[in-house]
Design a protein around this motif. Structure first.
Motif, PDB file in Angstrom:
ATOM      1  N   GLU A 409       0.824  -1.198   0.000  1.00  0.00           N
ATOM      2  CA  GLU A 409       0.000   0.000   0.000  1.00  0.00           C
ATOM      3  C   GLU A 409       0.863   1.254   0.000  1.00  0.00           C
ATOM      4  O   GLU A 409       2.027   1.228   0.402  1.00  0.00           O
ATOM      5  N   THR A 410       0.262   2.342  -0.439  1.00  0.00           N
ATOM      6  CA  THR A 410       0.977   3.610  -0.500  1.00  0.00           C
ATOM      7  C   THR A 410       1.306   4.099   0.902  1.00  0.00           C
ATOM      8  O   THR A 410       0.522   3.955   1.836  1.00  0.00           O
ATOM      9  N   GLN A 411       2.466   4.666   1.027  1.00  0.00           N
ATOM     10  CA  GLN A 411       2.911   5.238   2.295  1.00  0.00           C
ATOM     11  C   GLN A 411       1.843   6.157   2.886  1.00  0.00           C
ATOM     12  O   GLN A 411       1.240   6.963   2.186  1.00  0.00           O
ATOM     13  N   THR A 412       1.582   6.032   4.180  1.00  0.00           N
ATOM     14  CA  THR A 412       0.595   6.885   4.841  1.00  0.00           C
ATOM     15  C   THR A 412       1.191   8.255   5.149  1.00  0.00           C
ATOM     16  O   THR A 412       2.405   8.431   5.156  1.00  0.00           O
ATOM     17  N   ASN A 413       0.319   9.233   5.393  1.00  0.00           N
ATOM     18  CA  ASN A 413       0.783  10.559   5.796  1.00  0.00           C
ATOM     19  C   ASN A 413       1.464  10.467   7.153  1.00  0.00           C
ATOM     20  O   ASN A 413       0.997   9.778   8.052  1.00  0.00           O
ATOM     21  N   LYS A 414       2.566  11.164   7.299  1.00  0.00           N
ATOM     22  CA  LYS A 414       3.370  11.078   8.513  1.00  0.00           C
ATOM     23  C   LYS A 414       3.637  12.458   9.082  1.00  0.00           C
ATOM     24  O   LYS A 414       3.418  13.483   8.440  1.00  0.00           O
ATOM     25  N   PHE A 415       4.166  12.468  10.299  1.00  0.00           N
ATOM     26  CA  PHE A 415       4.683  13.711  10.856  1.00  0.00           C
ATOM     27  C   PHE A 415       5.931  13.402  11.661  1.00  0.00           C
ATOM     28  O   PHE A 415       6.137  12.281  12.117  1.00  0.00           O
ATOM     29  N   TRP A 416       6.764  14.408  11.791  1.00  0.00           N
ATOM     30  CA  TRP A 416       7.923  14.337  12.674  1.00  0.00           C
ATOM     31  C   TRP A 416       7.639  15.243  13.855  1.00  0.00           C
ATOM     32  O   TRP A 416       7.247  16.398  13.681  1.00  0.00           O
ATOM     33  N   VAL A 417       7.827  14.727  15.057  1.00  0.00           N
ATOM     34  CA  VAL A 417       7.565  15.518  16.257  1.00  0.00           C
ATOM     35  C   VAL A 417       8.682  16.529  16.459  1.00  0.00           C
ATOM     36  O   VAL A 417       9.854  16.162  16.601  1.00  0.00           O
ATOM     37  N   ILE A 418       8.326  17.790  16.486  1.00  0.00           N
ATOM     38  CA  ILE A 418       9.279  18.848  16.792  1.00  0.00           C
ATOM     39  C   ILE A 418       9.163  19.264  18.255  1.00  0.00           C
ATOM     40  O   ILE A 418      10.173  19.457  18.942  1.00  0.00           O
ATOM     41  N   SER A 419       7.943  19.396  18.748  1.00  0.00           N
ATOM     42  CA  SER A 419       7.720  19.709  20.167  1.00  0.00           C
ATOM     43  C   SER A 419       6.485  18.955  20.642  1.00  0.00           C
ATOM     44  O   SER A 419       5.467  18.932  19.949  1.00  0.00           O
ATOM     45  N   ARG A 420       6.580  18.352  21.821  1.00  0.00           N
ATOM     46  CA  ARG A 420       5.407  17.743  22.449  1.00  0.00           C
ATOM     47  C   ARG A 420       5.498  17.951  23.952  1.00  0.00           C
ATOM     48  O   ARG A 420       6.572  18.237  24.498  1.00  0.00           O
ATOM     49  N   LEU A 421       4.373  17.790  24.616  1.00  0.00           N
ATOM     50  CA  LEU A 421       4.279  18.160  26.023  1.00  0.00           C
ATOM     51  C   LEU A 421       5.226  17.349  26.902  1.00  0.00           C
ATOM     52  O   LEU A 421       5.788  17.885  27.865  1.00  0.00           O
ATOM     53  N   SER A 422       5.417  16.079  26.587  1.00  0.00           N
ATOM     54  CA  SER A 422       6.303  15.261  27.401  1.00  0.00           C
ATOM     55  C   SER A 422       7.716  15.834  27.442  1.00  0.00           C
ATOM     56  O   SER A 422       8.371  15.842  28.489  1.00  0.00           O
ATOM     57  N   GLU A 423       8.199  16.317  26.303  1.00  0.00           N
ATOM     58  CA  GLU A 423       9.527  16.944  26.285  1.00  0.00           C
ATOM     59  C   GLU A 423       9.551  18.161  27.197  1.00  0.00           C
ATOM     60  O   GLU A 423      10.528  18.393  27.924  1.00  0.00           O
ATOM     61  N   ILE A 424       8.485  18.947  27.173  1.00  0.00           N
ATOM     62  CA  ILE A 424       8.439  20.154  28.006  1.00  0.00           C
ATOM     63  C   ILE A 424       8.439  19.774  29.483  1.00  0.00           C
ATOM     64  O   ILE A 424       9.084  20.441  30.313  1.00  0.00           O
ATOM     65  N   TYR A 425       7.725  18.709  29.851  1.00  0.00           N
ATOM     66  CA  TYR A 425       7.780  18.220  31.230  1.00  0.00           C
ATOM     67  C   TYR A 425       9.219  17.868  31.620  1.00  0.00           C
ATOM     68  O   TYR A 425       9.674  18.168  32.739  1.00  0.00           O
ATOM     69  N   LEU A 426       9.911  17.212  30.716  1.00  0.00           N
ATOM     70  CA  LEU A 426      11.301  16.837  30.994  1.00  0.00           C
ATOM     71  C   LEU A 426      12.198  18.064  31.082  1.00  0.00           C
ATOM     72  O   LEU A 426      13.101  18.124  31.924  1.00  0.00           O
ATOM     73  N   ASN A 427      11.958  19.048  30.219  1.00  0.00           N
ATOM     74  CA  ASN A 427      12.701  20.312  30.314  1.00  0.00           C
ATOM     75  C   ASN A 427      12.490  20.959  31.683  1.00  0.00           C
ATOM     76  O   ASN A 427      13.440  21.428  32.325  1.00  0.00           O
ATOM     77  N   TYR A 428      11.233  20.969  32.117  1.00  0.00           N
ATOM     78  CA  TYR A 428      10.890  21.601  33.387  1.00  0.00           C
ATOM     79  C   TYR A 428      11.496  20.835  34.561  1.00  0.00           C
ATOM     80  O   TYR A 428      12.061  21.449  35.487  1.00  0.00           O
ATOM     81  N   ALA A 429      11.426  19.517  34.513  1.00  0.00           N
ATOM     82  CA  ALA A 429      12.001  18.698  35.585  1.00  0.00           C
ATOM     83  C   ALA A 429      13.494  18.951  35.710  1.00  0.00           C
ATOM     84  O   ALA A 429      14.038  19.088  36.827  1.00  0.00           O
ATOM     85  N   GLU A 430      14.180  19.032  34.582  1.00  0.00           N
ATOM     86  CA  GLU A 430      15.626  19.257  34.617  1.00  0.00           C
ATOM     87  C   GLU A 430      15.957  20.631  35.185  1.00  0.00           C
ATOM     88  O   GLU A 430      16.856  20.766  36.037  1.00  0.00           O
ATOM     89  N   ALA A 431      15.242  21.656  34.729  1.00  0.00           N
ATOM     90  CA  ALA A 431      15.497  22.997  35.236  1.00  0.00           C
ATOM     91  C   ALA A 431      15.185  23.099  36.726  1.00  0.00           C
ATOM     92  O   ALA A 431      15.942  23.714  37.495  1.00  0.00           O
TER      93      ALA A 431
END
Length: 553
Positions: A409-431
């Motif tokens: 089948e033809t390749q499905t539409n995709k996305f690459w994650v640039i920012s998501r909330l989990s990363e921000i939680y990790l940023n906040y935890a580290e700071a």
């Protein structure tokens, strides 16, 4: 005196053609005159769409120096790329020089897009049409230019800050700014972008929003506060990083609580900014995520294969490290009772993959859709499509859409994650950790771990190096294959440890039908030198400008 750099004439073109088309990458504008573009807001919007090429996407784009999404994993301890598609072997062998960056060099194409952003920003205010649309486009391009500069400084350190477009009458000379000057400029630009975009929906899928600008600001300030660039551990930098993360946390996003694997294949409440890919514009199914990540017995390429180093980073179901004697981990039964994210992210020996009806050929020879990485199995060096076998004996499940048959089948539409909330939680935890607020750091780590399905909370007594290591371990697991690990180990100044270890895999042999033996073995020798914390500025640029090279090259 600061070094001077000549910005070459190749960035003078008003319209830069792109390497691939997607939903935000329309027909090149070189058929239009400069005057017509800047008198028609719809053409200005098309110009903006083309600038989205600065963002990484989920395609496998050979020889595309602006899109190193998958390559960043194989240039760190996360993964192995047997085909060396992006020249990562130069990074991993310790032979990196200003002459041999190859596809890892982003200097010229990134400055090309910066020039086009500068042209846009110098023209947009005078384009007739709807003021709200002008503000939206201006906000998007302000973000995209900031993103371009962030790409440059995390690779090369401080770079020339070019804020106005060059023309043939320009002097072409500009001072190289410090890392902090660049970081502050990027942060300020993202504030401007967020203000310009505040009337737009915070959940506009695939386009820059206020939330996207604030999320990128969080990451930029986290890098600036980290040991690589904050050598005195200035707490004011950690406070800025903490405040930036909290500003995003207070926005209306939520951790995705559905099937974890779907987080990376479906639109959901956690995604703040993604780069979309439209199958309509893909030249071949070979660009599809499933094709180049899947194991050879499914007729995939296993092109970017998880390392044993990454697999060992996943703890156990009760949240303990596998090195903890009380974890119950058994290296001869290595896939039992592991962190639930392991089962969502990694295809390992014995794990079912895809729908059975997609792989009838496996069933026709007496096998199933369960991976067979053991010696002699369908996904082993002795199996099907053996030139594509995974050298580490693992493949990635993350980012793969198993609801369709990628072979037919033809390749499905995709996305690459640039920012998501989990990363921000990790940023906040580290700071928060570096600000001395251990309880808050643990609270946000637990939110991520609880969502993942880990049974036990972290002990409140976790402090110091032990808590720091846990924060780093959570980033390694939660954000694997998202392009973070390569930069995290550098900004933490631990790459000299993590990247000097051999890259490991496993050899699995069957003992009759009763059991298997797991022999953990070296796949690749890795060498990391002190100068590798930054990339060298390309030799061609040095020759033109006499700019001093980064240390050690």
């Amino acid at each position: 005196m600061k070094n001077k750099i000549l910005i070459c004439c190749y960035i003078l073109c008003a319209i830069m053609t792109s390497c691939k088309k997607d939903v935000l990458n329309k027909t090149p504008l070189d058929s239009y005159t400069d005057q017509s573009v800047w008198n028609d807001l719809s053409l200005a919007e098309a110009f903006t769409n083309n600038l989205y090429n600065i963002l990484p996407n989920a395609e496998h784009n050979w020889d595309n120096t602006t899109n190193r999404t998958w390559a960043l994993s194989s240039a760190s301890d996360e993964a192995y790329n047997k085909f060396d598609d992006y020249n990562a072997s130069v990074m991993n062998s310790g032979t990196l020089t200003p002459d041999n960056l190859g596809n890892f060099d982003i200097w010229a194409p990134t400055y090309g897009i910066i020039q086009n952003c500068n042209i846009f920003l110098s023209k947009i205010d005078n384009v007739p049409g709807d003021a709200a649309l002008r503000d939206r486009l201006k906000g998007e391009v302000t973000y995209l230019r900031a993103y371009a500069y962030f790409k440059l400084i995390r690779d090369y350190g401080g770079v020339p800050l070019i804020k106005q477009p060059f023309d043939l009458n320009s002097s072409f000379e500009i001072s190289r700014s410090s890392y902090d000057e660049c970081s502050n400029f990027i942060s300020d630009e993202l504030d401007k972008a967020s203000e310009l975009l505040k009337k737009q929906s915070s959940t506009t899928y695939g386009r820059v929003t206020t939330a996207a600008a604030l999320a990128l600001k969080s990451t930029v300030l986290l890098y600036a506060a980290s040991p690589q660039w904050n050598t005195t551990n200035d707490l004011a930098k950690w406070k800025r990083a903490s405040d930036a993360a909290k500003a995003v946390i207070d926005l209306p996003f939520q951790l995705f609580k559905g099937n974890y694997a779907d987080l990376f294949t479906t639109k959901n409440s956690e995604l703040i900014m993604v780069r979309l890919t439209n199958k309509k514009y893909m030249w071949s199914a070979f660009q599809g995520v499933e094709m180049f990540l899947s194991a050879s017995g499914y007729h995939g390429w296993a092109s970017f294969a998880p390392s044993q180093n990454l697999v060992d980073a996943f703890g156990t179901l009760d949240g303990k490290d596998i090195t903890d004697p009380s974890s119950g981990y058994n290296p001869q039964q290595p896939y039992l009772n592991r962190d639930p994210r392991f089962y969502h992210d990694i295809v390992y020996d014995g794990r079912p993959y895809g729908k059975p009806e997609f792989f009838k050929d496996r069933y026709n020879v007496g096998s199933t859709n369960a991976a067979e990485f053991y010696e002699g199995g369908l996904d082993s060096p002795q199996g099907w499509d053996k030139w594509n076998n995974s050298v580490t004996r693992y493949t990635f499940r993350k980012y793969c859409d198993t609801t369709y048959n990628f072979n037919n089948e033809t390749q499905t539409n995709k996305f690459w994650v640039i920012s998501r909330l989990s990363e921000i939680y990790l940023n906040y935890a580290e700071a928060q950790f570096y600000l001395g607020n251990n309880g808050t750091a643990i609270q946000y780590l637990d939110l991520i771990r609880e969502r993942a399905g880990i049974k036990n909370k972290l002990p409140n007594t976790l402090t110091g190096t032990n808590l720091e290591n846990k924060i780093r371990n959570e980033r390694q697991i939660e954000l694997c294959l998202e392009g973070h690990r390569y930069y995290d180990v550098r900004r933490w100044k631990i790459a000299s440890i993590t990247e000097n270890k051999p890259l490991m895999g496993v050899i699995i042999t069957k003992n009759g039908n009763a059991s298997k033996n797991y022999n953990y073995t070296q796949v690749q020798t890795r060498v990391f030198k002190p100068q590798h914390y930054l990339l060298p500025i390309p030799k061609s640029e040095i020759n033109r400008t006499k700019l001093n090279q980064n240390p050690g090259y």
